[in-house]
Design a protein around this motif. Sequence first.
Motif, mmCIF file in Angstrom:
data_model
loop_
_atom_site.group_PDB
_atom_site.id
_atom_site.type_symbol
_atom_site.label_atom_id
_atom_site.label_comp_id
_atom_site.label_asym_id
_atom_site.label_seq_id
_atom_site.Cartn_x
_atom_site.Cartn_y
_atom_site.Cartn_z
ATOM 1 N N GLU A 385 -10.707 -32.076 1.742
ATOM 2 C CA GLU A 385 -12.083 -32.055 2.228
ATOM 3 C C GLU A 385 -12.822 -33.308 1.762
ATOM 4 O OE1 GLU A 385 -13.828 -28.458 0.847
ATOM 5 O OE2 GLU A 385 -12.290 -27.175 1.737
ATOM 6 N N VAL A 386 -12.516 -33.746 0.558
ATOM 7 C CA VAL A 386 -13.150 -34.942 0.002
ATOM 8 C C VAL A 386 -12.587 -36.200 0.660
ATOM 9 C CG1 VAL A 386 -13.527 -36.266 -2.117
ATOM 10 C CG2 VAL A 386 -13.575 -33.765 -2.179
ATOM 11 N N LEU A 387 -11.275 -36.221 0.865
ATOM 12 C CA LEU A 387 -10.615 -37.391 1.431
ATOM 13 C C LEU A 387 -10.884 -37.559 2.927
ATOM 14 C CD1 LEU A 387 -7.247 -37.081 -0.473
ATOM 15 C CD2 LEU A 387 -8.643 -39.156 -0.397
ATOM 16 N N ALA A 431 -19.064 -43.792 -2.476
ATOM 17 C CA ALA A 431 -20.350 -43.911 -3.168
ATOM 18 C C ALA A 431 -21.129 -42.604 -3.189
ATOM 19 C CB ALA A 431 -21.187 -45.011 -2.511
ATOM 20 N N ARG A 432 -20.881 -41.736 -2.227
ATOM 21 C CA ARG A 432 -21.607 -40.468 -2.196
ATOM 22 C C ARG A 432 -21.175 -39.520 -3.319
ATOM 23 N NH1 ARG A 432 -19.423 -38.398 3.553
ATOM 24 N NH2 ARG A 432 -19.584 -40.655 3.903
ATOM 25 N N VAL A 438 -23.827 -36.367 -7.588
ATOM 26 C CA VAL A 438 -23.351 -34.981 -7.482
ATOM 27 C C VAL A 438 -24.004 -34.075 -8.518
ATOM 28 C CG1 VAL A 438 -21.142 -35.713 -6.498
ATOM 29 C CG2 VAL A 438 -21.325 -35.360 -8.964
ATOM 30 N N LEU A 439 -24.497 -34.640 -9.623
ATOM 31 C CA LEU A 439 -25.100 -33.817 -10.675
ATOM 32 C C LEU A 439 -26.590 -33.556 -10.474
ATOM 33 C CD1 LEU A 439 -23.313 -35.273 -13.835
ATOM 34 C CD2 LEU A 439 -23.030 -32.972 -12.894
ATOM 35 N N ALA A 462 -30.714 -36.743 -3.728
ATOM 36 C CA ALA A 462 -29.544 -35.930 -3.423
ATOM 37 C C ALA A 462 -29.476 -35.605 -1.940
ATOM 38 C CB ALA A 462 -29.566 -34.652 -4.250
ATOM 39 N N VAL A 463 -30.657 -35.305 -1.337
ATOM 40 C CA VAL A 463 -30.684 -34.959 0.071
ATOM 41 C C VAL A 463 -30.292 -36.155 0.932
ATOM 42 C CG1 VAL A 463 -32.196 -34.287 1.971
ATOM 43 C CG2 VAL A 463 -32.388 -33.132 -0.234
ATOM 44 N N SER A 464 -30.824 -37.339 0.579
ATOM 45 C CA SER A 464 -30.511 -38.530 1.365
ATOM 46 C C SER A 464 -29.055 -38.931 1.237
ATOM 47 C CB SER A 464 -31.407 -39.687 0.928
ATOM 48 O OG SER A 464 -31.134 -40.024 -0.426
ATOM 49 N N ALA A 465 -28.419 -38.600 0.106
ATOM 50 C CA ALA A 465 -27.010 -38.950 -0.079
ATOM 51 C C ALA A 465 -26.114 -38.145 0.832
ATOM 52 C CB ALA A 465 -26.609 -38.724 -1.538
#
Length: 465
Positions: A385-387, A431-432, A438-439, A462-465
């Motif tokens: 899911e991350v990749l 970068a996200r 993430v924290l 966090a929302v914009s990321a």
Amino acid sequence: MTSRHRGRQPRALYLSFYFPPSRASGVYRARATANHLVAEGWDVTVMAAPLKFLHEAVGSVDEKLAETVDDRIHVERPRLNQFIWERDVRRFGRFRQAMPVTARYVYDLGQRIFPEHYASWGWACVRRALRLHARRPFDVVLATGNPFASFAAAWLFHRLTRVPYVVDYRDSWTLDLFADEPAFDDDHPVWSWERRVLRGASRAVFVNEALRGWHAERYPEVADRTMVVPNGWDPDLLDVTDGTSVAQPDGPAAPLRFSYLGTVTNNQPVEELVEAFRLARQHPDLSDAVLNVFGHLGFFKGSDVRLLERLGLDAATGQTEDAGTGVRYRGPVAKTDVAAAYAESDVLVFLAGGARYVTSGKIFEYMASGRPIVSVHAPGIAATEVLDGYPLWFNADSLDPEQIAQSMIAAGKAARDLTPEARATAVRHAARYTRQRVLVPLEAELRHLAGAAPREERMDEAVSA
């Protein structure tokens, strides 16, 4: 700040057994969390493993990593009964030497109360925390597992003080991630303890949606208090460019350098990796390629011999490379020196054990390096899911060595052809997942539970990321 915090910082108690200089796999999440909280204005006290345990039972530490812990963090190391790890009779206490059977009975009795060998550390944490709380109250408790004595300690401290607590499942307590089934029989007391802990927790945090969903289904009464905080990578430990420059093999004739960075464990498909690389080297473009293995072999003393054998190397003779297979064991790399290992790598090998619930913290760092990544793991693990969306990912979606070898060949070609623009695109995807991003939701949740004023600008980020 609200009136509850007027004139002082919100105060957090962080129960994290594995904390620097430990080199356990979860230590980087713990280090980053504590550093992030301090950077956001928190007063943080960490309860961690005693150094005696790290040096004597585990047998290895990373002192350079300890130097990256913010000086403002106060670290306490409550006592742990090392009964189960002590093998040298000369170091037994007087009671155990005189009455070994009774000593074992007493130890086992404690296991009936809380079924984990780290239980004594958990109770010691509560005693130490109560003394600290009496002097300067804590506002919230964050506990990370494993070990899960930290969860029990947070629960008990809450019962005694009413301080809210959050549990962070960076690992699973009752689910065997590698067998994809419950880790205990239905009548095991661990189930009662997990239900008790979750019912009392203000929030339960998981590293991926698959784990959150499994626990939400098993404990539906707490499903609305669960959240996902993925792992990430640490910019302060990994020096990456903005993608405007790119390290490539030294000329078209230079051997390609494949690398695995991380701890090698018994749960990983090591034999499949070695065989796939042997097959890949039959292709003309990879005939002289090498596979560098950077990292520790296992987490405990004595685990290196078997793992060297699985890599096709011979521990008895001190063999660390095999010209026939191209496998080279390069040894441990301090976390602070890992950027140098990436710098001499053309293709990264993502070797992971387990099934669909496994993410692995290493994958975030791999992506941040902006290099081609070859997957060597079972299909469908949570890391995919991350990749997904990473432009330099080569996934056979299989553990068949022939198919993995084809992915390696394709990744090798991508490494030869890699442009600064392509690498920049890959780095942007990574970068996200910086720790700072993430924290943000976790820090905001802790701030809310502590009754402290929100940091709206951090939530907007966090929302914009």
